[in-house]
Design an enzyme around this catalytic site. Structure first.
Site, mmCIF file in Angstrom:
data_model
loop_
_atom_site.group_PDB
_atom_site.id
_atom_site.type_symbol
_atom_site.label_atom_id
_atom_site.label_comp_id
_atom_site.label_asym_id
_atom_site.label_seq_id
_atom_site.Cartn_x
_atom_site.Cartn_y
_atom_site.Cartn_z
ATOM 1 C CB VAL A 12 36.691 78.468 -11.072
ATOM 2 C CG1 VAL A 12 37.822 77.796 -11.845
ATOM 3 C CG2 VAL A 12 36.642 79.946 -11.393
ATOM 4 C CG PHE A 153 41.420 83.009 -19.545
ATOM 5 C CD1 PHE A 153 42.006 84.205 -19.148
ATOM 6 C CD2 PHE A 153 42.232 81.905 -19.721
ATOM 7 C CE1 PHE A 153 43.382 84.298 -18.947
ATOM 8 C CE2 PHE A 153 43.606 81.984 -19.524
ATOM 9 C CZ PHE A 153 44.182 83.185 -19.141
ATOM 10 C CE LYS A 205 41.656 84.997 -13.931
ATOM 11 N NZ LYS A 205 40.420 84.772 -14.685
ATOM 12 C CG LEU A 251 36.628 99.834 -27.036
ATOM 13 C CD1 LEU A 251 37.026 100.215 -28.459
ATOM 14 C CD2 LEU A 251 37.370 100.717 -26.030
ATOM 15 N N GLY A 258 32.224 95.201 -12.608
ATOM 16 C CA GLY A 258 32.042 94.588 -11.287
ATOM 17 C C GLY A 258 32.344 93.110 -11.403
ATOM 18 C CB CYS A 261 37.380 88.391 -12.734
ATOM 19 S SG CYS A 261 37.045 86.620 -12.711
ATOM 20 C CE LYS A 264 39.089 87.176 -6.871
ATOM 21 N NZ LYS A 264 40.298 86.474 -7.379
ATOM 22 C CE LYS A 321 28.528 88.680 -17.896
ATOM 23 N NZ LYS A 321 29.651 87.984 -18.545
#
Length: 435
Positions: A12, A153, A205, A251, A258, A261, A264, A321
């Site tokens: 971040v 985000f 958030k 969807l 995973g 974000c 957690k 991902k």
């Protein structure tokens, strides 16, 4: 041009700081890790994110972006101080705020003029006031400052795009003066600005990520029912997504979420609810569904083979991902150990995350940079990550590489008719088996 100090050069902090520099601000990114700062000065980036390396080098060359371990000087020389340190999940499920507290203390020790202190880290409701109190106490109340919550985000793999073309900027501030300063900072991003109080911004958030996680777990539960009744979850999701009240995003049935974000943040939100005496049954069920979903592909493999001892499986995808090397809560971290426990052998492919994966699996599995090398001689293929290399697989070649034409697809990448056309035994999530 604003003078900005960013505390923390993780995902971040580095992305946000670099993008603030790109729009013309002078940014100093700070970290206590000397090796990391030394590498950044050389243009060596500690994370994988498409486009980030070039953007860092360009802005460093222009003088807009610099890196330092001299945190005190960076704070004193800046007007805006962003806190972007980690808030890892504690054993209790709550967010660990020790790094945030440490930065707040350092800011208090070096508060030499009015500054806007901005929480960019994902933090529990009430952290803004906590940071304010720490800074006020340490500084002795001799300097004016304000605290703002400006949650991120970002999506790993598209974080630069998400920042430069952000959908919205949430600004929770303790004063209108501070809110206006951070609003002005975001003007070049041409985004929607939502101003609120500190607590609401912090809650936005967690609520956003928990809702997206809920959509994922919901469609995965629907997929599990579809498998039992012979329905196709991709068609069900398509029909649902056409309803404007629902929308088609998040969807996609599969093997669960995973990353850094969702796991957690759902856990932290559950802890926040529990701390005020509220039993958040829905989010608890979301988390339980996600945990169960990760074991689906192993169950499918055992259903197909029975005994999998000494069987070799090609695992396609190690990161949680595509376009990232992030292994945090990746499904592969549960799938691979379970297969190894049953005596299976693993040939793993990932275009980006192999070095990171070695920290978790060591030499217990074999690693491949070429997807067809990983498939060659395997008893079956298990798709874990829907990367471009996997989406573009030549199914004729896949069949030729495998000992058995068996594909277990945890991401529903291929059309059922296409799998049938290539004579594959194709198992996916929430769809009929192709034999």
């Amino acid at each position: 041009m604003k003078r900005i100090a960013v505390m923390g050069t993780g995902y971040v902090g580095l992305v946000s700081g670099t993008c603030f520099a790109e729009i013309g601000n002078r940014v100093i990114c700070c970290d206590i890790d000397e090796q990391k700062i030394t590498n950044l000065k050389k243009g060596i980036i500690p994370i994988y994110e498409p486009g980030l390396e070039d953007l860092v080098k360009q802005n460093a060359a222009k003088g807009n972006l610099s890196f330092t371990t001299d945190i005190a000087a960076a704070i004193q020389e800046s007007d805006i101080v962003y806190i972007a340190v980690g808030t890892p999940m504690a054993e209790t499920g709550e967010a660990n705020l020790s790094y945030v507290d440490a930065v707040a203390k350092t800011i208090g020790e070096n508060l030499n003029s009015y500054k806007v202190v901005v929480n960019k880290s994902t933090v529990p409701v009430g952290t803004g006031k906590r940071v304010y109190n720490i800074i006020h106490e340490i500084s002795g109340g001799n300097q004016e400052f304000d605290v703002v919550s400006n949650p991120e985000f970002l999506r790993e793999g598209s974080a630069i795009e998400d920042t430069m073309n952000m959908e919205r900027a949430v600004i929770g501030a303790s004063s209108e003066k501070a809110a206006s300063i951070i609003e002005e900072l975001h003007t070049p991003f041409n985004t929607i600005i939502l101003k609120s109080d500190l607590e609401s911004a912090e809650m936005i958030k967690y609520a956003s990520n928990a809702f997206l996680a809920t959509k994922i777990s919901f469609i995965n539960d629907i997929a599990n029912i579809c498998e039992e009744i012979g329905a196709d979850v991709t068609k069900v999701a398509e029909g649902m997504g056409l309803d404007s009240r629902i929308g088609k995003k998040f969807l996609n049935a599969g093997i669960g979420y995973g990353g850094s974000c969702f796991p957690k943040d759902t856990s932290a939100l559950l802890h926040i609810a529990s701390s005020v005496g509220y039993d958040f049954k829905l989010i608890r069920a979301v988390m339980e569904t996600n945990d169960i979903q990760k074991s689906k592909v192993v169950k499918k493999i055992i259903d197909v083979f029975g005994d999998i001892e000494d069987k070799t499986f090609a695992i396609l995808g190690l990161a949680f991902k595509p376009n990232t090397d992030d292994m945090r809560d990746a499904p592969s971290l549960e799938i691979i150990p379970e297969l190894l426990k049953h005596g299976a052998k693993i040939k793993a492919f990932d275009a980006i995350a192999i070095e990171e994966a070695k920290k978790h699996f060591g030499d217990t599995i074999d690693y491949y940079n070429d997807v067809y090398d990983a498939l060659s001689g395997a008893d079956a293929c298990i798709i874990v990550t829907d990367s471009a290399e996997v989406k573009e697989l030549d199914l004729t070649k896949v069949k030729e590489c495998l000992e058995n034409p068996i594909v277990i697809d945890g991401r529903n990448i291929f059309d059922l008719n296409e799998a049938k056309k290539h004579s594959l035994i194709y198992h996916s999530i929430g769809r009929p088996i192709v034999k």
